[in-house]
Design a protein around this motif. Structure first.
Motif, PDB file in Angstrom:
ATOM      1  N   LEU A  40       0.861  -1.190   0.000  1.00  0.00           N
ATOM      2  CA  LEU A  40       0.000   0.000   0.000  1.00  0.00           C
ATOM      3  C   LEU A  40       0.891   1.231   0.000  1.00  0.00           C
ATOM      4  O   LEU A  40       1.648   1.478   0.952  1.00  0.00           O
ATOM      5  CB  LEU A  40      -0.896  -0.018   1.244  1.00  0.00           C
ATOM      6  CG  LEU A  40      -2.228   0.740   1.153  1.00  0.00           C
ATOM      7  CD1 LEU A  40      -3.088   0.203   0.026  1.00  0.00           C
ATOM      8  CD2 LEU A  40      -2.971   0.642   2.479  1.00  0.00           C
ATOM      9  N   ASN A  82       0.738   5.303  -0.355  1.00  0.00           N
ATOM     10  CA  ASN A  82      -0.141   6.478  -0.330  1.00  0.00           C
ATOM     11  C   ASN A  82      -1.610   6.076  -0.467  1.00  0.00           C
ATOM     12  O   ASN A  82      -2.384   6.721  -1.188  1.00  0.00           O
ATOM     13  CB  ASN A  82       0.245   7.463  -1.436  1.00  0.00           C
ATOM     14  CG  ASN A  82       1.651   8.005  -1.263  1.00  0.00           C
ATOM     15  OD1 ASN A  82       2.104   8.235  -0.137  1.00  0.00           O
ATOM     16  ND2 ASN A  82       2.352   8.199  -2.365  1.00  0.00           N
ATOM     17  N   GLY A  83      -1.965   4.991   0.192  1.00  0.00           N
ATOM     18  CA  GLY A  83      -3.351   4.527   0.182  1.00  0.00           C
ATOM     19  C   GLY A  83      -3.755   3.775  -1.068  1.00  0.00           C
ATOM     20  O   GLY A  83      -4.921   3.395  -1.212  1.00  0.00           O
ATOM     21  N   THR A  84      -2.823   3.541  -1.969  1.00  0.00           N
ATOM     22  CA  THR A  84      -3.126   2.865  -3.238  1.00  0.00           C
ATOM     23  C   THR A  84      -2.418   1.521  -3.309  1.00  0.00           C
ATOM     24  O   THR A  84      -1.220   1.417  -3.007  1.00  0.00           O
ATOM     25  CB  THR A  84      -2.686   3.736  -4.423  1.00  0.00           C
ATOM     26  OG1 THR A  84      -3.370   4.994  -4.362  1.00  0.00           O
ATOM     27  CG2 THR A  84      -3.016   3.049  -5.742  1.00  0.00           C
ATOM     28  N   GLN A 135      -4.281   0.223   8.696  1.00  0.00           N
ATOM     29  CA  GLN A 135      -3.262   0.433   7.664  1.00  0.00           C
ATOM     30  C   GLN A 135      -2.892   1.910   7.500  1.00  0.00           C
ATOM     31  O   GLN A 135      -2.208   2.269   6.547  1.00  0.00           O
ATOM     32  CB  GLN A 135      -3.762  -0.094   6.315  1.00  0.00           C
ATOM     33  CG  GLN A 135      -3.907  -1.603   6.249  1.00  0.00           C
ATOM     34  CD  GLN A 135      -4.498  -2.069   4.924  1.00  0.00           C
ATOM     35  OE1 GLN A 135      -5.418  -1.443   4.402  1.00  0.00           O
ATOM     36  NE2 GLN A 135      -3.977  -3.166   4.391  1.00  0.00           N
ATOM     37  N   SER A 155      -4.825   4.108   6.561  1.00  0.00           N
ATOM     38  CA  SER A 155      -5.479   4.453   5.304  1.00  0.00           C
ATOM     39  C   SER A 155      -6.964   4.636   5.562  1.00  0.00           C
ATOM     40  O   SER A 155      -7.482   4.210   6.600  1.00  0.00           O
ATOM     41  CB  SER A 155      -5.255   3.340   4.275  1.00  0.00           C
ATOM     42  OG  SER A 155      -5.893   3.634   3.059  1.00  0.00           O
ATOM     43  N   ASN A 156      -7.663   5.239   4.617  1.00  0.00           N
ATOM     44  CA  ASN A 156      -9.088   5.505   4.798  1.00  0.00           C
ATOM     45  C   ASN A 156      -9.917   4.229   4.829  1.00  0.00           C
ATOM     46  O   ASN A 156     -10.914   4.145   5.540  1.00  0.00           O
ATOM     47  CB  ASN A 156      -9.599   6.431   3.689  1.00  0.00           C
ATOM     48  CG  ASN A 156      -9.020   7.830   3.807  1.00  0.00           C
ATOM     49  OD1 ASN A 156      -8.717   8.289   4.903  1.00  0.00           O
ATOM     50  ND2 ASN A 156      -8.858   8.506   2.687  1.00  0.00           N
TER      51      ASN A 156
END
Length: 243
Positions: free
Chosen positions: A57, A59-61, A210, A212-213
């Motif tokens: 993961l 930058n959230g991707t 994580q 992350s959103n």
């Protein structure tokens, strides 16, 4: 790591799987479930599979990482393939991992481990990946023994479950455990006829923070290790079922 997927004393549980590049949590659940993990290295390399790539993961991707290979071909066995000797590519991979996880809670503990693995000076793909599996297994206190399928005396003309059974018999296995995805490939009766119990390991999605959103499941073990303590990772590894 103490296993909870055990049978009567004296039994030998075996799994057979191609080596993967920083595989997901289910792969480690399978390793932990057995006494002997056979690295299936004398089978054809699968292009586009998990042998030399995985996802982290960034930058959230969901982002793919790759182990660079030299002239990889499905006409070669895994044991015949070499990895690139361009060290700059490994340093770039480490830099990508650092960018992705430098702010995670366990970066300082895990990053040196990844450096040790990624910068390992070995050209042979199978040997490189075995080192990876052994280093991380040791980090997680697993006691599983690793062996190459190419080191096991067997009838080379055998294919599919016949070859798997031959390997199990050679290792005096009492149980063969496969990932649930291979359930349609094997017959319980076929194994029972040779006094070997056939089981399948079923993993479940295990959410964790994580940074992350939204949670992205089934990423590389790198993501799991960076975001969870060893204690938490061990608990995740135990959260699986034999069916």
């Amino acid at each position: 790591m103490k296993k909870n997927l055990t049978e009567r004393g004296g039994s030998v549980k075996v799994a057979i799987m191609q080596p993967y590049f920083f595989p997901y949590i289910g792969y480690w659940q399978l390793i932990n479930a057995v006494d002997v993990f056979v690295i299936y290295d004398d089978v054809q390399f699968i292009k586009g599979g998990w042998i030399n790539r995985n996802y982290i993961l960034l930058n959230g991707t969901k982002t793919r990482i790759n182990l660079p290979l030299i002239k990889a071909s499905s006409n070669k066995n895994i044991s015949e393939i070499e990895i690139s000797n361009e060290r700059i590519r490994y340093k770039k991979l480490l830099k990508t991992i650092e960018q992705a996880y430098s702010k995670t809670p366990y970066f300082r503990a895990v990053y040196p481990l990844l450096e040790q693995v990624i910068l390992y000076d070995e050209k042979n793909l199978a040997k490189y990946l075995r080192f990876l599996l052994e280093v991380i297994s040791k980090f997680l206190d697993m006691e599983t023994n690793f062996i190459y399928s190419s080191d096991i005396a067997q009838e080379q003309e055998l294919k599919g479950q016949e070859r798997v059974l031959n390997i199990c018999n050679t290792l005096n296995a009492s149980m063969y455990i496969n990932a649930i995805g291979g359930k349609d490939l094997y017959s319980a009766k076929f194994f029972n006829d040779y006094n070997i119990k056939l089981n399948f390991l079923k993993s479940e999605e295990i959410p964790y923070n994580q940074m992350s959103n939204s949670f992205v499941p089934w990423l590389s073990i790198i993501d799991v290790l960076m975001n969870n303590s060893i204690y938490e990772v061990k608990k995740q590894i135990m959260r699986c079922l034999l069916v």
